[in-house]
Design a protein around this motif. Sequence first.
Motif, short mmCIF file in Angstrom:
data_model
loop_
_atom_site.label_atom_id
_atom_site.label_comp_id
_atom_site.label_asym_id
_atom_site.label_seq_id
_atom_site.Cartn_x
_atom_site.Cartn_y
_atom_site.Cartn_z
N HIS A 130 0.83 -1.21 0.00
CA HIS A 130 0.00 0.00 0.00
C HIS A 130 0.86 1.26 0.00
O HIS A 130 0.52 2.26 -0.62
CB HIS A 130 -0.96 -0.05 1.19
CG HIS A 130 -1.77 -1.30 1.21
ND1 HIS A 130 -2.69 -1.58 0.22
CD2 HIS A 130 -1.77 -2.36 2.05
CE1 HIS A 130 -3.22 -2.78 0.46
NE2 HIS A 130 -2.69 -3.26 1.57
N GLU A 131 2.00 1.20 0.67
CA GLU A 131 2.94 2.33 0.65
C GLU A 131 3.42 2.59 -0.78
O GLU A 131 3.49 3.74 -1.22
CB GLU A 131 4.14 2.04 1.56
CG GLU A 131 3.82 2.25 3.02
CD GLU A 131 4.90 1.71 3.96
OE1 GLU A 131 4.76 1.91 5.18
OE2 GLU A 131 5.87 1.07 3.49
N PRO A 171 -1.56 4.27 4.25
CA PRO A 171 -1.53 2.82 4.01
C PRO A 171 -2.63 2.06 4.75
O PRO A 171 -3.20 1.11 4.21
CB PRO A 171 -0.14 2.42 4.50
CG PRO A 171 0.69 3.63 4.32
CD PRO A 171 -0.22 4.80 4.61
#
Length: 198
Positions: A130-131, A171
């Motif tokens: 997600h980062e 995130p």
Amino acid sequence: MDSKARIAVFISGGGTNLQSLIDTSQQGRLSGDIVLVVSSKSNAYGLERAKNAGIDTFVYKLKNYAGSEEAEKDLLEMLEEYGVEFIALAGYLKLIPVSVIKKYRDRITNIHPALLPKYGGKGMYGRHVHEAVLASGDKESGATVHLVDEIYDNGRILVQEKVPVLPGDDPDKLAARVLKIEHKIYPLALEKLIRGEV
Ligand code: GRF
């Protein structure tokens, strides 16, 4: 006669995807029974979920064996003993032994929290995914269920669904939005695979 497919789910953590598979199966919406949960960690909360559902569990750790050959043999025997026909990886953080991949070719699935082939491969798991999506500026992400082969996140894609990346996302927020989709598409993909529709 019980004609349902016999499924083993492999986990390493919280097991919310495991829970969605258990729920779907219990509701009669999956042509399969989860007969065994294999965990790479003895304290994974997913093991509790399995026990609550009356499903047998097996903690599989390489360090409990003299060598990888013994470990693989034991895992294969366990899968055999339970008559396992399909393996669903759900947050499993270890490599699946090649002997297992060979034996269960095209019958092992994994769920990945991004739109593969983007954001896959070694090191791309959990928060890192997600980062990376947020850092890229992509306007959408999603979840992917795919077949497992010898290469990380490489096998044929079975089902994929998108979610938007929203302004103000971090995130955690993005992970939560993706996870909701995961819980929906994993049982769906497994059902299609069992029925031979994908
Ligand atoms: C999910 O995001 C899945 O995509 C990834 O690991 C996470 C597992 O979550 N492979 P949970 O243990 O099912 O809650």
